[in-house]
Design a protein around this motif. Structure first.
Motif, PDB file in Angstrom:
ATOM      1  N   TYR A   1      13.739  16.942   5.287  1.00  0.00           N
ATOM      2  CA  TYR A   1      12.886  17.577   4.270  1.00  0.00           C
ATOM      3  C   TYR A   1      13.705  17.736   3.010  1.00  0.00           C
ATOM      4  O   TYR A   1      14.904  18.018   3.048  1.00  0.00           O
ATOM      5  N   SER A   2      13.080  17.504   1.857  1.00  0.00           N
ATOM      6  CA  SER A   2      13.821  17.523   0.588  1.00  0.00           C
ATOM      7  C   SER A   2      13.639  18.856  -0.130  1.00  0.00           C
ATOM      8  O   SER A   2      12.596  19.504  -0.019  1.00  0.00           O
ATOM      9  N   LYS A   3      14.645  19.230  -0.845  1.00  0.00           N
ATOM     10  CA  LYS A   3      14.576  20.440  -1.680  1.00  0.00           C
ATOM     11  C   LYS A   3      13.442  20.288  -2.702  1.00  0.00           C
ATOM     12  O   LYS A   3      12.765  21.236  -3.060  1.00  0.00           O
TER      13      LYS A   3
ATOM     14  N   GLU B   1      13.655  28.419   0.115  1.00  0.00           N
ATOM     15  CA  GLU B   1      14.558  27.564   0.890  1.00  0.00           C
ATOM     16  C   GLU B   1      14.185  27.647   2.375  1.00  0.00           C
ATOM     17  O   GLU B   1      13.735  28.691   2.849  1.00  0.00           O
TER      18      GLU B   1
ATOM     19  N   ASN C   1      18.604  16.417   4.361  1.00  0.00           N
ATOM     20  CA  ASN C   1      17.853  16.845   3.167  1.00  0.00           C
ATOM     21  C   ASN C   1      17.866  15.841   2.012  1.00  0.00           C
ATOM     22  O   ASN C   1      17.142  16.020   1.049  1.00  0.00           O
TER      23      ASN C   1
END
Length: 450
Positions: free
Chosen positions: A380-382, A392, A411
């Protein structure tokens, strides 16, 4: 000639409906504040791409027969306000589909999972049988130039989504379609941004069943105890047709299914697809298609886009991609590959991309979903969290939710690429599951592992 205006014409199914109505001979106009591919090119080729982007209430006139409102439009949209002031008929997408299908037999496929594939299977068989029909489906299908078609056919087959219909109509889309024949594939909590509790989500299916006309047909999956309980409580006014996993066998990676005295080898596989196929078969039987004709047609069905879609394979490795993101879909997809290739190692990569899947409190719903994977990976990406304005997401919470201490949590696209490059693909399958794109990872480039 009917005159129809689309507010937010650029949506993935909205623009398809606009094109279908233009082909039918209606006068179609539309507006949007942003239009992306493939809608941009599709609308341009159909001659109904708006001249300028943005909203303009001058586009709304008293001679419009209907205004169709997309999900992307907001309540303060100036075109919507003027349409209301003029007392025009304003429809959400599914409300308008219903208006267009008042004189047709309506088949609606609902449920938390398998809707698109079941709809696609029915469409494939009807097309092979030479039956005239309209349709509404949520994916690109081989053999169909659009995902929406509206003609004068006496039958329409619709994928029935439980997501809200529009900004001014918060009820789920499938509540507006009023089927003669309905399918419910199963119930597994999803869309927690819209349905904050499971009971609230379940109630949407109760309403769907409750509001079907007495004597109409409901085809439902008896392997889902929650759905069976709901049907017994709400559906006794209906003609009920239960279904489960049909008799089948798997030999050398090929699944053969049996209905009565007839058999067919399939190009798709997995228990969830066998369930989808059984539902499709019952619908087709209701529409006058025999088991023999159904099996002859379904044997050539290759699946919908991104539903266990084969990216590439050789003698000892296959790479698949799938749209799965909700827990029940992830589990079903992984289990299908495990059953089809019992002796192969399975590397399974899941991208958390939706509001539900990135929500810390929802994570526990994934417990056990990846148990059948030998090497489980969650990405999962920021960026996805930022876009959805979500806090977060701690990797420990993710590992805890899935219930696996050996979960690889990544990430960044580069990390994922590097991880995949380092795997040994001998006697191994690779499965990529996401409704996103792993921050732009080129899935086709992974064929190099073959």
């Amino acid at each position: 000639m009917a005159k129809v205006h689309f507010i937010a014409i650029g949506g993935s199914v909205m623009h398809q409906l606009a094109i279908a109505l233009k082909i039918k001979g209606y006068q179609v106009t539309g507006s949007d504040d942003e239009i992306f591919e493939p809608a941009l090119t599709n609308l341009k080729q159909a001659g109904i791409l708006p001249d300028t982007l943005g909203w303009d209430d001058h586009r709304i006139n008293a001679d419009l027969d209907a205004v169709i409102l997309g999900m992307h439009a907001r309540a303060d949209n100036p075109e919507l306000i003027k349409a209301k002031d003029l007392g025009l008929k304003i429809y959400s997408f599914p409300e308008y589909i219903y208006q267009e299908s008042l004189q047709k037999k309506r088949v609606v496929i609902g449920g938390s999972h398998g809707k698109t594939t079941t709809t696609a299977m029915i469409m494939h068989v009807l097309q092979q049988a030479g039956t005239a029909f309209d349709y509404l489906v949520g994916a690109r299908l081989a053999g169909f130039s659009q995902s929406v078609n509206i003609t004068d056919a006496p039958l329409i087959v619709c994928e029935g989504d439980e997501y809200p219909a529009s900004v001014i109509e918060k009820r789920p889309k499938f509540h507006f379609l009023h089927p003669d024949i309905a399918v419910l594939t199963g119930i597994a909590w999803d869309h927690i941004n819209v349905f904050p509790t499971y009971d609230n989500y379940l109630e949407q299916f109760a309403i769907f069943i409750r509001t079907m006309k007495a004597g109409h047909t409901l085809i439902y999956n008896t392997t889902d105890p929650e759905l069976e309980k709901l049907v017994k409580a709400e559906g006794l006014h209906l003609r009920l047709l239960p279904y489960n996993v049909p008799p089948h066998q798997i030999i050398n990676g090929t699944t053969t299914v049996t209905f009565g005295n007839h058999q067919a080898a399939l190009e798709v596989f997995g228990e969830h697809n066998l369930l989808n196929m059984h539902a499709a078969r019952l619908v087709c039987n209701e529409l006058g298609i025999s088991d023999e004709a159904f099996l002859a047609a379904i044997s050539t069905f290759k699946g919908a886009a991104k539903r266990l879609e084969l990216v590439g394979k050789n003698d000892h490795c296959a790479i698949y991609r799938d749209f799965a993101h909700a827990p029940s879909k992830v589990k079903a997809t992984i289990d299908a590959l495990r059953e089809q290739y019992p002796t192969r190692k399975l590397v399974a990569v899941l991208e958390l991309h939706t509001y539900s899947s990135l929500n810390a409190s929802f994570m526990v719903q994934y417990q056990g979903a990846m148990d059948q994977a030998d090497i489980p990976v969650v990405f999962y990406s920021k960026h996805a969290l930022e876009i959805k304005r979500m806090p977060e997401l701690a990797p420990e919470l993710v590992a805890q939710g899935f219930g696996r201490t050996d979960l690889h949590i990544l990430n960044k696209k580069e990390q994922l690429q590097d991880f995949l490059d380092k795997q040994n693909y001998d006697n191994t399958n690779l499965l990529l599951m996401s409704s996103g794109d792993y921050e732009g990872l080129d899935v086709n480039s992974l064929k190099k592992y073959l």
